[in-house]
Design an enzyme around this catalytic site. Structure first.
Site, mmCIF file in Angstrom:
data_model
loop_
_atom_site.group_PDB
_atom_site.id
_atom_site.type_symbol
_atom_site.label_atom_id
_atom_site.label_comp_id
_atom_site.label_asym_id
_atom_site.label_seq_id
_atom_site.Cartn_x
_atom_site.Cartn_y
_atom_site.Cartn_z
ATOM 1 N N ARG A 117 0.825 -1.214 0.000
ATOM 2 C CA ARG A 117 0.000 0.000 0.000
ATOM 3 C C ARG A 117 0.862 1.267 0.000
ATOM 4 O O ARG A 117 0.343 2.379 -0.098
ATOM 5 C CB ARG A 117 -0.967 -0.002 1.174
ATOM 6 C CG ARG A 117 -1.886 -1.206 1.127
ATOM 7 C CD ARG A 117 -3.311 -0.880 1.559
ATOM 8 N NE ARG A 117 -4.218 -1.905 1.064
ATOM 9 C CZ ARG A 117 -4.853 -1.829 -0.106
ATOM 10 N NH1 ARG A 117 -4.713 -0.773 -0.883
ATOM 11 N NH2 ARG A 117 -5.645 -2.800 -0.492
ATOM 12 N N HIS A 163 3.438 -0.495 -11.967
ATOM 13 C CA HIS A 163 2.220 -0.302 -12.753
ATOM 14 C C HIS A 163 2.221 1.151 -13.212
ATOM 15 O O HIS A 163 2.302 2.051 -12.370
ATOM 16 C CB HIS A 163 0.984 -0.572 -11.896
ATOM 17 C CG HIS A 163 0.881 -1.986 -11.413
ATOM 18 N ND1 HIS A 163 -0.122 -2.426 -10.596
ATOM 19 C CD2 HIS A 163 1.661 -3.070 -11.651
ATOM 20 C CE1 HIS A 163 0.033 -3.728 -10.343
ATOM 21 N NE2 HIS A 163 1.127 -4.133 -10.969
ATOM 22 N N ASP A 199 2.526 -9.563 -18.333
ATOM 23 C CA ASP A 199 1.748 -10.320 -17.340
ATOM 24 C C ASP A 199 0.668 -11.065 -18.114
ATOM 25 O O ASP A 199 -0.166 -10.442 -18.781
ATOM 26 C CB ASP A 199 1.149 -9.347 -16.309
ATOM 27 C CG ASP A 199 0.383 -10.058 -15.199
ATOM 28 O OD1 ASP A 199 -0.464 -10.911 -15.515
ATOM 29 O OD2 ASP A 199 0.622 -9.749 -14.017
ATOM 30 N N ASP A 204 -8.484 -8.092 -14.154
ATOM 31 C CA ASP A 204 -7.285 -8.304 -13.328
ATOM 32 C C ASP A 204 -7.561 -9.110 -12.065
ATOM 33 O O ASP A 204 -7.361 -8.633 -10.955
ATOM 34 C CB ASP A 204 -6.622 -6.965 -12.979
ATOM 35 C CG ASP A 204 -5.235 -7.162 -12.388
ATOM 36 O OD1 ASP A 204 -4.779 -8.318 -12.298
ATOM 37 O OD2 ASP A 204 -4.606 -6.156 -12.011
ATOM 38 N N HIS A 231 -6.224 -12.672 -10.758
ATOM 39 C CA HIS A 231 -5.325 -13.791 -11.064
ATOM 40 C C HIS A 231 -5.925 -15.115 -10.603
ATOM 41 O O HIS A 231 -6.623 -15.159 -9.607
ATOM 42 C CB HIS A 231 -3.974 -13.609 -10.372
ATOM 43 C CG HIS A 231 -3.260 -12.348 -10.771
ATOM 44 N ND1 HIS A 231 -1.987 -12.065 -10.362
ATOM 45 C CD2 HIS A 231 -3.631 -11.306 -11.545
ATOM 46 C CE1 HIS A 231 -1.613 -10.899 -10.853
ATOM 47 N NE2 HIS A 231 -2.603 -10.419 -11.570
HETATM 48 ZN ZN ZN Z 1 -2.565 -8.361 -11.787
HETATM 49 FE FE FE Z 2 1.690 -8.825 -12.581
HETATM 50 FE FE FE Z 3 2.076 -6.014 -10.903
#
Ligand code: ZN
Ligand code: FE
Ligand code: FE
Length: 276
Positions: free
Chosen positions: A37, A107, A176, A224, A226
């Site tokens: 965070r 990101h 990813d 998103d 996983h």
């Molecule tokens: Zn992700």
């Molecule tokens: Fe990732």
């Molecule tokens: Fe990531």
């Protein structure tokens, strides 16, 4: 040789992570540089770092991947939030010089109604403010799922960021698999097409790491979430095709699947057995 690892907790330090990686059959690992965070980072323990470097060299632990807190947003509309992202990343990158020659993934950010173009410009500005000529870390832009107003879910957006950064040779990309699929790239039935597209827009040589995750959601869902390898919409076969593709097989692969250590060990064992 297959380079594979998973995301590990950094709470007990570098040496502990390296030992844990080895214990689950991995030869690399990923970790958060600080609380995901975005809190303050623990003081760097020089003894731990030195012990890690020796242990990694002795045991064939290769390049490791540090992940920036995922809450940083270098393209927020709020200058204080942008400034916090820049200061946190700059601090992470200075600390990483104690373990030279590794990778730092982040990101790109969320533009929140400002538009992708404005976001791209702010992200590049931030990078121009924090990268330096003789740093040894390579900073990776992660391909994103396109949730909300995430920047970086298209190869063109990643290219646009890279184009605006002065020290381009300090930059790379981390693919990813969950994010690629969620963003609408068909890595299951047209991996060659996706990689050809990536090559023409960004260049395959920019790929420095790959996150291998299955996805809970169908292609193009921009969610998103996983999933464990083989239990999602991508599947083990498609993941293995990607991991053995001539353009990707030499890259380090990192699992970020919803697992505890035993689950990671099982996934690593399976992928190692099938990878050739
Ligand atoms: Zn992700
Ligand atoms: Fe990732
Ligand atoms: Fe990531």
């Amino acid at each position: 040789m297959l380079k594979i690892g998973c995301h590990l907790s950094a709470s007990k330090g570098y040496l502990h992570m390296a030992k844990e990686a080895l214990s689950i059959g991995a030869n690399t690992f990923q970790f958060f540089t600080r609380n995901p965070r975005g809190g303050t980072a623990k003081d760097l323990d020089e003894k731990d770092v030195a012990a890690f470097r020796d242990y990694a060299a002795e045991n064939g632990i290769g390049v490791i991947l540090a992940h920036a807190p995922y809450t940083l947003n270098g393209c927020s509309a709020d200058p204080a939030i942008r400034d916090f992202a820049a200061r946190t990343m700059a601090d992470d990158l200075r600390r990483m010089e104690h373990t030279p020659g590794n990778l730092y993934n982040f990101h790109p950010g969320s533009h929140v109604k400002q538009g992708a173009e404005a976001g791209i410009a702010m992200i590049a500005d931030m990078l121009n403010g924090i990268l330096w000529e003789d740093m040894t870390t390579t900073v990776l832009l992660e391909t994103m799922a396109g949730k909300g107003s995430e920047v970086g879910s298209s190869f063109e957006e990643l290219r646009a960021i890279i184009d605006r950064v002065e020290l381009k040779d300090r930059l790379g990309v981390c693919l990813d698999t969950c994010h690629l699929s969620d963003a609408g790239y068909d890595i299951v039935s047209d991996l060659d097409g996706v990689l050809t597209h990536f090559d023409s827009v960004v260049g395959l040589e920019r790929i420095r790491a790959v996150h291998i995750n299955d996805s809970k959601n169908p292609p193009g869902s921009r969610k998103d979430r996983h999933e464990k390898i083989g239990q999602g919409t991508i599947g083990t076969e498609a993941i293995l095709r990607l991991m053995t593709h001539p353009a990707l097989r030499d890259k380090p692969f990192y699992l970020e699947t919803p697992n505890e250590l035993e689950g990671y060990a099982a996934e690593i064992a399976l992928l190692k057995e099938k990878w050739s």
